[in-house]
Design a protein around this motif. Sequence first.
Motif, PDB file in Angstrom:
ATOM      1  N   LYS A  37       0.834  -1.383  -0.027  1.00  0.00           N
ATOM      2  CA  LYS A  37      -0.043  -0.027  -0.052  1.00  0.00           C
ATOM      3  C   LYS A  37       0.924   1.153  -0.002  1.00  0.00           C
ATOM      4  O   LYS A  37       0.468   2.228  -0.883  1.00  0.00           O
ATOM      5  N   ALA A  38       1.952   1.430   0.941  1.00  0.00           N
ATOM      6  CA  ALA A  38       2.855   2.443   0.886  1.00  0.00           C
ATOM      7  C   ALA A  38       3.713   2.593  -0.394  1.00  0.00           C
ATOM      8  O   ALA A  38       3.615   3.798  -1.061  1.00  0.00           O
ATOM      9  N   ALA A  39       3.974   1.471  -1.076  1.00  0.00           N
ATOM     10  CA  ALA A  39       4.674   1.495  -2.211  1.00  0.00           C
ATOM     11  C   ALA A  39       3.769   2.126  -3.471  1.00  0.00           C
ATOM     12  O   ALA A  39       4.232   3.012  -4.412  1.00  0.00           O
ATOM     13  N   GLU A  40       2.441   1.585  -3.386  1.00  0.00           N
ATOM     14  CA  GLU A  40       1.336   2.149  -4.390  1.00  0.00           C
ATOM     15  C   GLU A  40       1.377   3.675  -4.266  1.00  0.00           C
ATOM     16  O   GLU A  40       1.029   4.306  -5.268  1.00  0.00           O
ATOM     17  N   ARG A  41       1.150   4.123  -3.083  1.00  0.00           N
ATOM     18  CA  ARG A  41       0.974   5.604  -2.876  1.00  0.00           C
ATOM     19  C   ARG A  41       1.956   6.361  -3.275  1.00  0.00           C
ATOM     20  O   ARG A  41       1.842   7.425  -3.960  1.00  0.00           O
ATOM     21  N   ALA A  42       3.087   5.833  -3.028  1.00  0.00           N
ATOM     22  CA  ALA A  42       4.488   6.742  -3.456  1.00  0.00           C
ATOM     23  C   ALA A  42       4.488   6.565  -4.947  1.00  0.00           C
ATOM     24  O   ALA A  42       5.055   7.540  -5.452  1.00  0.00           O
ATOM     25  N   ALA A  43       4.144   5.630  -5.683  1.00  0.00           N
ATOM     26  CA  ALA A  43       4.077   5.373  -7.106  1.00  0.00           C
ATOM     27  C   ALA A  43       3.163   6.514  -7.830  1.00  0.00           C
ATOM     28  O   ALA A  43       3.460   6.761  -8.942  1.00  0.00           O
ATOM     29  N   GLU A  44       2.134   6.825  -6.933  1.00  0.00           N
ATOM     30  CA  GLU A  44       1.131   7.869  -7.448  1.00  0.00           C
ATOM     31  C   GLU A  44       1.478   9.344  -7.296  1.00  0.00           C
ATOM     32  O   GLU A  44       0.863  10.048  -7.875  1.00  0.00           O
ATOM     33  N   ILE A  45       2.420   9.520  -6.542  1.00  0.00           N
ATOM     34  CA  ILE A  45       2.838  10.613  -6.438  1.00  0.00           C
ATOM     35  C   ILE A  45       3.224  11.657  -7.727  1.00  0.00           C
ATOM     36  O   ILE A  45       2.690  12.884  -7.871  1.00  0.00           O
ATOM     37  N   PRO A  46       3.791  11.101  -8.576  1.00  0.00           N
ATOM     38  CA  PRO A  46       4.063  11.913  -9.600  1.00  0.00           C
ATOM     39  C   PRO A  46       2.913  12.238 -10.723  1.00  0.00           C
ATOM     40  O   PRO A  46       2.967  13.052 -11.467  1.00  0.00           O
ATOM     41  N   LEU A  47       2.158  11.373 -10.401  1.00  0.00           N
ATOM     42  CA  LEU A  47       0.630  11.291 -11.474  1.00  0.00           C
ATOM     43  C   LEU A  47      -0.214  12.491 -10.838  1.00  0.00           C
ATOM     44  O   LEU A  47      -1.249  12.901 -11.454  1.00  0.00           O
ATOM     45  N   LYS A  48      -0.042  12.762  -9.268  1.00  0.00           N
ATOM     46  CA  LYS A  48      -1.069  13.712  -8.940  1.00  0.00           C
ATOM     47  C   LYS A  48      -0.967  15.163  -9.329  1.00  0.00           C
ATOM     48  O   LYS A  48       0.140  15.648  -9.691  1.00  0.00           O
ATOM     49  N   GLU A  49      -2.084  15.647  -9.456  1.00  0.00           N
ATOM     50  CA  GLU A  49      -2.043  17.091  -9.790  1.00  0.00           C
ATOM     51  C   GLU A  49      -1.872  18.328  -8.782  1.00  0.00           C
ATOM     52  O   GLU A  49      -2.563  17.863  -7.613  1.00  0.00           O
TER      53      GLU A  49
END
Length: 50
Positions: A37-49
């Motif tokens: 879950k932590a890795a998935e949240r970290a992977a989504e950081i660059p995609l957030k606006e």
Amino acid sequence: METYTAMRHFADSWGLAAMTLFFLAVVLFTLRPGGRKAAERAAEIPLKED
């Protein structure tokens, strides 16, 4: 004792043990429960606006 020889003996014994322990710690940290879950949240950081 020559400096190179002393460093070589250290690297062959304690250096190898330290690198092995570090590798095992990284693997265990990566595979810990809740890590996905932590890795998935970290992977989504660059995609957030902003």
